[in-house]
Design a protein around this motif. Structure first.
Motif, PDB file in Angstrom:
ATOM      1  N   ALA A  62       0.882  -1.255   0.050  1.00 33.37           N
ATOM      2  CA  ALA A  62      -0.091  -0.083   0.133  1.00 33.37           C
ATOM      3  C   ALA A  62       0.940   1.161   0.007  1.00 33.37           C
ATOM      4  CB  ALA A  62      -1.002  -0.240   1.179  1.00 33.37           C
ATOM      5  N   ALA A  63       2.063   1.326   0.753  1.00 38.85           N
ATOM      6  CA  ALA A  63       2.845   2.467   0.735  1.00 38.85           C
ATOM      7  C   ALA A  63       3.625   2.667  -0.377  1.00 38.85           C
ATOM      8  CB  ALA A  63       4.034   2.220   1.914  1.00 38.85           C
ATOM      9  N   VAL A  64       4.003   1.731  -1.141  1.00 44.25           N
ATOM     10  CA  VAL A  64       4.625   1.837  -2.522  1.00 44.25           C
ATOM     11  C   VAL A  64       3.526   2.212  -3.643  1.00 44.25           C
ATOM     12  CG1 VAL A  64       5.595   0.529  -4.486  1.00 44.25           C
ATOM     13  CG2 VAL A  64       6.319  -0.011  -2.163  1.00 44.25           C
ATOM     14  N   LEU A  65       2.368   1.775  -3.446  1.00 42.80           N
ATOM     15  CA  LEU A  65       1.398   2.164  -4.470  1.00 42.80           C
ATOM     16  C   LEU A  65       1.088   3.737  -4.061  1.00 42.80           C
ATOM     17  CD1 LEU A  65      -1.116  -0.822  -4.502  1.00 42.80           C
ATOM     18  CD2 LEU A  65       0.130   0.133  -6.619  1.00 42.80           C
ATOM     19  N   ALA A  66       1.157   4.228  -2.970  1.00 41.27           N
ATOM     20  CA  ALA A  66       0.816   5.486  -2.731  1.00 41.27           C
ATOM     21  C   ALA A  66       1.933   6.573  -3.243  1.00 41.27           C
ATOM     22  CB  ALA A  66       0.608   5.618  -1.103  1.00 41.27           C
ATOM     23  N   GLN A  67       3.038   5.963  -3.469  1.00 37.81           N
ATOM     24  CA  GLN A  67       4.207   6.873  -4.067  1.00 37.81           C
ATOM     25  C   GLN A  67       4.431   6.555  -5.739  1.00 37.81           C
ATOM     26  OE1 GLN A  67       5.450   9.293  -2.308  1.00 37.81           O
ATOM     27  NE2 GLN A  67       4.047   8.829  -0.524  1.00 37.81           N
ATOM     28  N   MET A  68       3.757   5.438  -6.099  1.00 37.48           N
ATOM     29  CA  MET A  68       3.853   5.053  -7.614  1.00 37.48           C
ATOM     30  C   MET A  68       3.684   6.386  -8.300  1.00 37.48           C
ATOM     31  SD  MET A  68       2.764   1.599  -9.424  1.00 37.48           S
ATOM     32  CE  MET A  68       3.505   0.548  -8.355  1.00 37.48           C
ATOM     33  N   ALA A  70       2.221   8.012 -11.605  1.00 38.83           N
ATOM     34  CA  ALA A  70       1.020   7.947 -12.261  1.00 38.83           C
ATOM     35  C   ALA A  70       0.476   7.052 -13.387  1.00 38.83           C
ATOM     36  CB  ALA A  70       0.262   9.303 -12.744  1.00 38.83           C
ATOM     37  N   ASP A  71       1.813   6.853 -14.444  1.00 34.75           N
ATOM     38  CA  ASP A  71       1.610   6.027 -15.569  1.00 34.75           C
ATOM     39  C   ASP A  71       2.117   4.497 -15.068  1.00 34.75           C
ATOM     40  OD1 ASP A  71       4.236   6.644 -14.935  1.00 34.75           O
ATOM     41  OD2 ASP A  71       5.026   6.273 -16.948  1.00 34.75           O
ATOM     42  N   ASP A  72       2.694   4.335 -14.123  1.00 34.38           N
ATOM     43  CA  ASP A  72       3.051   3.098 -13.822  1.00 34.38           C
ATOM     44  C   ASP A  72       1.559   2.516 -12.936  1.00 34.38           C
ATOM     45  OD1 ASP A  72       5.449   2.859 -14.512  1.00 34.38           O
ATOM     46  OD2 ASP A  72       6.490   3.152 -12.597  1.00 34.38           O
ATOM     47  N   ARG A  73       1.007   3.377 -12.098  1.00 33.59           N
ATOM     48  CA  ARG A  73      -0.380   3.239 -11.618  1.00 33.59           C
ATOM     49  C   ARG A  73      -1.316   2.799 -12.566  1.00 33.59           C
ATOM     50  NH1 ARG A  73      -2.639   2.905  -6.212  1.00 33.59           N
ATOM     51  NH2 ARG A  73      -4.411   1.609  -6.853  1.00 33.59           N
ATOM     52  N   ALA A  74      -1.662   3.530 -13.399  1.00 30.68           N
ATOM     53  CA  ALA A  74      -2.472   3.350 -14.801  1.00 30.68           C
ATOM     54  C   ALA A  74      -2.115   1.895 -15.062  1.00 30.68           C
ATOM     55  CB  ALA A  74      -2.497   4.383 -15.572  1.00 30.68           C
ATOM     56  N   GLU A 110      -2.509  -4.113  -5.010  1.00 31.45           N
ATOM     57  CA  GLU A 110      -1.405  -4.699  -3.921  1.00 31.45           C
ATOM     58  C   GLU A 110      -1.088  -6.074  -4.219  1.00 31.45           C
ATOM     59  OE1 GLU A 110      -4.374  -2.981  -3.351  1.00 31.45           O
ATOM     60  OE2 GLU A 110      -3.649  -1.212  -1.934  1.00 31.45           O
ATOM     61  N   ASP A 111      -2.170  -6.822  -4.775  1.00 33.84           N
ATOM     62  CA  ASP A 111      -1.862  -8.313  -4.701  1.00 33.84           C
ATOM     63  C   ASP A 111      -0.663  -8.391  -5.799  1.00 33.84           C
ATOM     64  OD1 ASP A 111      -3.650  -9.244  -3.147  1.00 33.84           O
ATOM     65  OD2 ASP A 111      -5.480  -9.190  -4.482  1.00 33.84           O
ATOM     66  N   SER A 112      -0.516  -7.513  -6.863  1.00 36.69           N
ATOM     67  CA  SER A 112       0.418  -7.601  -7.965  1.00 36.69           C
ATOM     68  C   SER A 112       1.787  -7.313  -7.419  1.00 36.69           C
ATOM     69  CB  SER A 112      -0.206  -6.849  -9.279  1.00 36.69           C
ATOM     70  OG  SER A 112      -1.024  -7.426  -9.887  1.00 36.69           O
ATOM     71  N   LEU A 113       1.857  -6.653  -6.558  1.00 37.16           N
ATOM     72  CA  LEU A 113       2.980  -6.318  -5.789  1.00 37.16           C
ATOM     73  C   LEU A 113       3.473  -7.318  -5.022  1.00 37.16           C
ATOM     74  CD1 LEU A 113       3.039  -2.428  -4.906  1.00 37.16           C
ATOM     75  CD2 LEU A 113       3.484  -3.437  -7.268  1.00 37.16           C
ATOM     76  N   LEU A 114       2.505  -8.013  -4.023  1.00 40.71           N
ATOM     77  CA  LEU A 114       2.852  -9.028  -3.554  1.00 40.71           C
ATOM     78  C   LEU A 114       3.426 -10.430  -4.201  1.00 40.71           C
ATOM     79  CD1 LEU A 114      -0.393  -8.737  -1.049  1.00 40.71           C
ATOM     80  CD2 LEU A 114       2.037  -8.644  -0.278  1.00 40.71           C
ATOM     81  N   ALA A 115       2.611 -10.418  -5.427  1.00 35.41           N
ATOM     82  CA  ALA A 115       3.329 -11.470  -6.467  1.00 35.41           C
ATOM     83  C   ALA A 115       4.932 -11.433  -6.572  1.00 35.41           C
ATOM     84  CB  ALA A 115       2.563 -11.555  -7.781  1.00 35.41           C
ATOM     85  N   VAL A 116       5.522 -10.110  -6.550  1.00 37.25           N
ATOM     86  CA  VAL A 116       6.763  -9.831  -6.494  1.00 37.25           C
ATOM     87  C   VAL A 116       7.556 -10.427  -5.272  1.00 37.25           C
ATOM     88  CG1 VAL A 116       8.693  -8.248  -7.532  1.00 37.25           C
ATOM     89  CG2 VAL A 116       6.214  -8.250  -8.426  1.00 37.25           C
ATOM     90  N   TRP A 117       6.827  -9.706  -4.443  1.00 34.41           N
ATOM     91  CA  TRP A 117       7.511 -10.078  -2.943  1.00 34.41           C
ATOM     92  C   TRP A 117       7.462 -11.685  -2.729  1.00 34.41           C
ATOM     93  CZ3 TRP A 117       4.963  -4.757  -1.602  1.00 34.41           C
ATOM     94  CH2 TRP A 117       6.142  -4.103  -1.376  1.00 34.41           C
ATOM     95  N   ALA A 118       6.590 -12.152  -3.472  1.00 33.10           N
ATOM     96  CA  ALA A 118       6.599 -13.783  -3.372  1.00 33.10           C
ATOM     97  C   ALA A 118       7.869 -14.254  -3.830  1.00 33.10           C
ATOM     98  CB  ALA A 118       5.468 -14.417  -3.765  1.00 33.10           C
ATOM     99  N   MET A 119       8.475 -13.842  -4.886  1.00 36.20           N
ATOM    100  CA  MET A 119       9.648 -14.055  -5.670  1.00 36.20           C
ATOM    101  C   MET A 119      11.080 -13.656  -4.635  1.00 36.20           C
ATOM    102  SD  MET A 119       8.573 -15.863  -7.969  1.00 36.20           S
ATOM    103  CE  MET A 119      10.164 -16.330  -8.796  1.00 36.20           C
TER     104      MET A 119
END
Length: 735
Positions: A62-68, A70-74, A110-119
């Motif tokens: 959630a913290a990473v997304l808040a600072q992402m 705009a084009d990455d968030r889109a 958030e789930d898509s970032l969690l998939a990376v943290w799983a790696m």
């Protein structure tokens, strides 16, 4: 092939097909990253959830997304929309949910970032038990013994910047540690099922060495194998913004932001192996009565932040985990000590969407610059471009250490221990570009021998034998190399690393050793006649020589391994150092009396004990030693994870039990549940010539004709086209 009017449309369509083919796999990935598996699988998953929830990656996401930007968030939001629409468009929920009684939960950014943290967990979490194991050894040896048991290099090292590393072996200490050589036969028997170790290969050939003048890049990432495979292969097409059409082909990770992980964009091709950089420190925290509720860190006394993590558990009450967090990471207690887990994955900069910029890289230099800013687990990045240039660097964030990286491989004192305090600037990352011999290769080994090796550190490098063999294979390809010829280099299963262990076993099995011991005589006969110099499925000699090495490891280190596992179940000498075979080889070859385990008259008796216990392990339950081959032990056990919960469905949820050639310490890494998760060889701009293999197929549904499509080609290493063929089915998504 997915095509669209722009990159966002393609991201949406990628999410749609990922969800339709792989949603349960994606669900497991996000739950692994977040520590939420017990909600599906009940109390048996709770220990893993508690270990992963300690890192609070959902809150970090959630913290990473808040600072992402705009084009990455889109970009990620369009992917998420595609996932949820793809899931809802299914006529029935994925079959796994019917078996588990659960309901699919909608996807989130958030789930898509969690998939990376799983790696991150998959690729880097082994550094914690490694530090604990090395810490135990430091506490239970003197300085001379520790230097001998944990060599910094061996003759097997094959760095990128040198043909070899000059060896200056530590002197043999006058005595062994008190725990040395204390083992029981029952402990030795486990050596027959010893793990195969780590893996991943990649290499690049410069245009000066290829038939086309374009670089050739080859990549085979080694991971745990199950169905469906970790990767989803894709070719993507969309306008490039300059009046042309961009085409990218390669691998995606379902659930993660939908850029091509490894592949080619027509101008640059790239691949990865795990870098085993030093990315994790165990920082010892101290307490005293004058600082109630506080811990002392390298920055002084501080009060940890306290978080309550509520873990849902299927069929049981929710579990609550109290997480105490410091400026150096969450607190863990182990072996009577308190540590902060200082892991690079916790840094806000550790995860970003810069990887997708590789899709637009036009030159090698651009690709290397992008890699140095990539927010992924730190990887060896090997790339080549259409003009024939090749290069290596590290992709992913690296810590900036003030002291020797070797210190960080042990638990660090909290009153000023040398941990890192920032990130290495991308401009300072090491690089090698266009070496004189026109080739680069990595295989999780030590990359550099010069001053820049301190920028990477040693987070558990492979011993190096695999890259030494791969490097010489690539060198032997010569000039005018074609893509099919290059594809063969990583299929080499010659047993160069194990061959000296066969010779040692043969020397031990002399006439005196064989007298009155028919099993030993059979052992020797198999070493002599059932050996073809390869880890081939029919070789009994390979199995015996390999397990002889592992049996010696357990015989000599069993007591230490048992004590280390009390601290962490994964800890042990193989985690403390991958170079342990070189330590044992030195003892067997030099035969120092001061290191002879108690109860043995000489080193030959030690070797024969290992052989006898290996025979007992292989014949336990009645099988004949003569019937044992590498294939009978190295048989594929690749299955859908649900098959563990419903074993009667395993015939429909598993790949065939193929006997697999290959093993650790050779390019063709293969184990029952671990190995080459893909094989890709390609020249950028010449993708039509590209070759690809993958275990399992695209679909995650066992009734789909694509569940195992291509799997037999992977087993038999039959080259298949990288690009998709003519379309048989078309799915059109209309706004």
């Amino acid at each position: 092939m997915i095509t669209g009017q722009d990159r966002l449309d393609v991201a949406y369509a990628t999410g749609f097909v990922h969800a339709q083919d792989r949603f349960f796999q994606m669900d497991l990935l996000r739950r692994s990253g977040a520590g939420e598996l017990a909600e599906l699988f009940g109390p048996k998953a709770l220990p893993l959830d508690r270990a992963h929830r300690l890192h609070r990656f959902r809150a970090r996401a959630a913290a990473v997304l808040a600072q992402m930007p705009a084009d990455d968030r889109a970009f990620i939001d369009r992917y998420v929309a595609g996932i949820n629409d793809g899931l809802h468009a299914l006529r029935a929920r994925p079959f796994e949910y019917a078996l588990t009684g659960a309901t699919p939960r909608p996807w989130s950014a958030e789930d898509s970032l969690l998939a990376v943290w799983a790696m991150f967990f998959d690729l880097e979490s082994g550094q914690e038990p490694r530090a604990l194991a090395r810490g135990w050894l430091r506490e239970h040896t003197d300085a001379a013994q520790l230097a001998f048991l944990l060599p910094e290099s061996t003759q097997w090292d094959a760095p990128l910047d040198a043909r070899e590393i000059a060896q200056s072996s530590a002197p043999l200490p006058r005595s062994a540690p008190s725990w040395w050589g204390k083992a029981e036969p029952q402990a030795i028997l486990a050596a027959a099922a010893a793990p195969s170790g780590i893996g991943s290969n990649n290499f690049a050939l410069a245009g000066s060495r290829t038939d086309s003048g374009a670089a050739i890049v080859s990549d085979d990432m080694h991971l745990g194998l199950q169905l469906p495979n970790v990767w989803y292969r894709l070719a993507l097409g969309f306008p490039d913004g300059a009046g042309g059409q961009r085409r990218i082909v390669g691998l995606t990770l379902p659930g993660a932001p939908p850029s091509v992980i490894a592949g080619s964009n027509g101008h640059v091709a790239w691949g990865f192996t795990s870098s085993y950089a030093d990315l994790f420190d165990l920082v010892v925290l101290e307490t005293d009565s004058e600082h109630t509720g506080q811990v002392r860190t390298p920055f002084g006394w501080e009060t940890p932040a306290r978080h309550i993590e509520r873990i849902l558990v299927k069929g049981a009450p929710a579990d609550e985990l109290a997480v105490r967090d410091t400026s150096f990471g969450p607190i863990r207690e182990s072996g009577g000590a308190t540590y902060a887990l200082h892991w690079i994955a916790h840094d806000p900069a550790a995860l970003n969407l810069n990887h997708r910029k590789l899709e637009a890289a036009m030159t090698l230099d651009q690709a290397l610059a992008i890699a140095n800013t990539d927010g992924i687990p730190a990887q060896n990045f090997v790339a080549g471009d259409e003009h024939g240039n090749i290069g290596w660097t590290i992709a992913g964030v690296l810590p900036k250490r003030a002291a020797s990286s070797l210190a960080g491989t042990f638990p660090l004192a909290g009153d000023g221990g040398a941990t890192w305090s920032g990130l290495l600037p991308p401009a300072d990352y090491p690089r090698i570009v266009n070496p004189a011999d026109g080739q680069l290769s990595t295989a999780n080994n030590r990359q550099l021998k010069g001053v820049n090796e301190q920028l990477i550190g040693d987070g558990g490098f492979d011993i190096g034998a695999r890259n030494q063999q791969l490097r010489e294979n690539v060198r032997a390809l010569g000039a005018k190399v074609t893509v099919p010829a290059a594809f063969q280099a990583s299929l080499d299963d010659r047993a160069l690393f194990i061959a000296p262990w066969r010779e040692r076993a043969l020397r031990a099995l002399d006439a005196q050793a064989l007298a009155g011991h028919p099993e030993r005589a059979e052992f020797r006969r198999m070493l002599e006649t059932s050996w073809d110099g390869h880890a081939s499925v029919g070789s009994g000699g390979y199995l015996l020589a390999r397990n002889y090495m592992w049996a010696l490891q357990e015989l000599l280190f069993a007591a230490a391994n048992a004590e280390m596992k009390k601290i962490d179940p994964q800890a042990g000498m193989p985690f403390a150092t991958t170079r342990w075979p070189a330590v044992i080889a030195r003892l067997i070859d030099e035969r120092p009396a001061s290191w002879l385990p108690r109860g043995y008259r000489d080193w030959r008796e030690v070797e024969l004990a290992a052989i006898d216990w290996e025979i007992a392990a292989l014949t336990k339950g009645g099988p004949r030693l003569a019937d044992q081959t590498w294939g009978t032990r190295n048989t594929a056990a690749i299955a859908h994870p649900v098959s563990m919960a419903v074993p009667f469905l395993k015939p429909w949820l598993a790949a065939p039990p193929d006997q697999l050639p290959g093993d650790a310490n050779m390019p063709r890494v293969a184990a029952p549940k671990f190995g080459q998760s893909e094989r890709m060889t390609v020249s950028p701009g010449r993708e039509e010539e590209g070759i690809f293999n993958m275990p399992g197929g695209q679909s995650g549904h066992p009734l789909s004709p694509f569940f195992l499509a291509g799997h037999e080609d992977w087993v038999k290493a039959r080259p298949r086209p990288l690009l998709p063929g003519a379309a048989k089915y078309t799915l059109t998504l209309v706004p």
